[in-house]
Design an enzyme around this catalytic site. Structure first.
Site, PDB file in Angstrom:
ATOM      1  N   LYS A  80       0.963  -1.391   0.102  1.00 47.16           N
ATOM      2  CA  LYS A  80      -0.051  -0.044   0.212  1.00 47.16           C
ATOM      3  C   LYS A  80       0.787   1.309   0.030  1.00 47.16           C
ATOM      4  O   LYS A  80       1.991   1.074   0.615  1.00 47.16           O
ATOM      5  CB  LYS A  80      -0.784   0.091   1.254  1.00 47.16           C
TER       6      LYS A  80
ATOM      7  N   TYR B 209      -4.565   4.372   6.176  1.00 47.82           N
ATOM      8  CA  TYR B 209      -5.066   3.358   7.184  1.00 47.82           C
ATOM      9  C   TYR B 209      -6.502   3.800   7.795  1.00 47.82           C
ATOM     10  O   TYR B 209      -7.140   2.881   8.072  1.00 47.82           O
ATOM     11  CB  TYR B 209      -3.904   2.980   8.347  1.00 47.82           C
TER      12      TYR B 209
END
Ligand code: NAD
Length: 367
Positions: free
Chosen positions: A131, A215
């Site tokens: 990510k 996140y």
């Protein structure tokens, strides 16, 4: 969902993961272990990923790709990777000729994710990519198209989806354990050290939002199981701080989901945060810290009682769980629970967050 014993909860979670994995874990898995090549021998690859192959049932480390010969020697020796399975970036496309490599794990700076994932697919290899999936929606779409064309799987390194507390939080939140969710708050941030690629826009694609705010965003999406329809964001960056010459520091963003849930989120490169709270009509589920490498802590308030919820240590940690999940998807022909489309969905919202902050407008999504 009524909350039962821990055994019941974990049983339910296992079933949930199997269903979500569209059969990825459902059938007996072959004893063959999927061979991974790691691309980029930096901090995350060498400290978190490579040591955790030892805990995998279906994955093994078979090759290394790096621009630094000394790292290839050091880690090659440490992990017993022969010289024939060590590659420079210039040699990278030769992985095509190595049948021991089934999958490539891209752990490079963000702006290199798309190129190295696409070249892996073109070499006929399955892809695990860190990510953020890439630095733009367009790059994500190109990665998905390349893997589709090559017939290879594409999974994004959203490790929290293999971490028991986060899995339980998803089940409780989506199951209205504290009543239907009304709000989510999610905060992620840390004080970043200067002089690194994360602060260099051409390599990072952006600041805290790309790296750590993702996140908060990803948690809001997985806790609701919905895609946001409206985004509003405010950015605050002191550009006289030498760390923030080209990237943003703080972002506060609000997401509205189709069911009406509102998520209030924080992303920061100058203050410490790691947590989320799901607030329902009858209480709340709190996770702090929520997404570290270890040490998650959950507290639930329900029926006027506030109590910690503790789970037994899992047999397999989130890193091994993630590596094994792609391996099982390959062995069993399933779709990973965090495919390329999941990374693309985050990048769509991140682009909207940046636009909202820059133009000082509310952005509608999915129209
Ligand atoms: P890092 O700086 O420690 O490692 C990056 C690696 O890329 C290094 O080995 C470096 O030599 C190599 N590299 C190749 N070309 C480079 C270039 N032009 N400039 C700089 N480095 C270059 O970074 P990291 O913390 O390991 O992060 C790598 C990726 O992993 C990032 O995409 C990051 O978002 C992701 N990450 C994910 C997690 C997670 O918990 N899922 C945690 C940390 C990092």
């Amino acid at each position: 969902m009524a909350i039962g014993s821990r055994r019941e909860i974990l049983g339910g979670l296992g079933a949930g993961i199997m269903l979500a994995g569209a059969g990825a874990c459902a059938s007996a898995t072959s004893s063959r272990k999927i061979g991974y090549a790691i691309v980029g021998l930096g901090s995350y690859a060498t400290r978190q990923i490579m040591p955790n192959f030892a805990g995998c049932d279906h994955a093994r480390l078979v090759a290394l790709v790096s621009g630094t010969p000394a790292k290839l020697d050091q880690y090659g020796a440490q992990y017993g990777i022969p010289a024939t399975h060590r590659y420079s970036y210039a040699d990278y496309d030769r992985i095509r000729d190595n049948p021991d490599i089934d999958a490539v794990y891209v752990v490079l700076p963000n702006a290199m994710h798309a190129e190295y994932s696409i070249r892996a697919a073109q070499a006929g290899k399955h892809v695990m990519c860190e990510k953020p999936m890439a630095t733009s929606v367009a790059e994500c779409e190109a990665m998905i198209a390349a893997c589709r064309k090559a017939g290879t799987k594409l999974m994004i390194g959203y490790r929290s989806r293999f971490e028991p507390y986060n899995r339980l939080a998803i089940e409780l939140a989506r199951g209205s354990h504290v009543g239907p969710t009304r709000f989510i708050t999610a905060e992620h941030g840390f004080s970043i050290q200067p002089n690194q690629w994360r602060l260099d826009r051409p390599l990072s694609g952006g600041g805290s939002m790309m790296d750590i705010g993702i996140y908060s965003l990803n948690a809001a999406r997985y806790l609701t199981g919905e895609e946001p329809v409206e985004v509003s964001a405010i950015e605050s960056t002191d550009h006289s701080d030498p760390r923030f010459r080209t990237v943003e520091d703080r972002v506060s963003f609000v997401l509205r989901f189709p069911s009406g849930i509102v998520a209030n989120c924080i992303s920061s490169y100058s203050s410490g945060h790691n947590g989320y709270r799901v607030i329902g009509t009858e209480g709340w589920i709190d996770m702090e810290p929520a997404t570290p490498y270890a040490g998650q802590a959950m507290t639930i308030r329900k029926d006027g009682v506030t109590a910690p919820r503790t789970l037994a240590a899992p047999a397999k940690n989130q890193f091994a769980g993630q590596l094994d999940h792609l391996a099982e998807s390959i062995l069993n022909g399933g779709t990973p629970i965090v495919p390329g489309e999941e990374g693309l969905a985050d990048l769509r919202v991140i682009e909207a967050i940046y636009r909202s902050a820059a133009e000082r407008v509310k952005i509608r999504l999915g129209a």
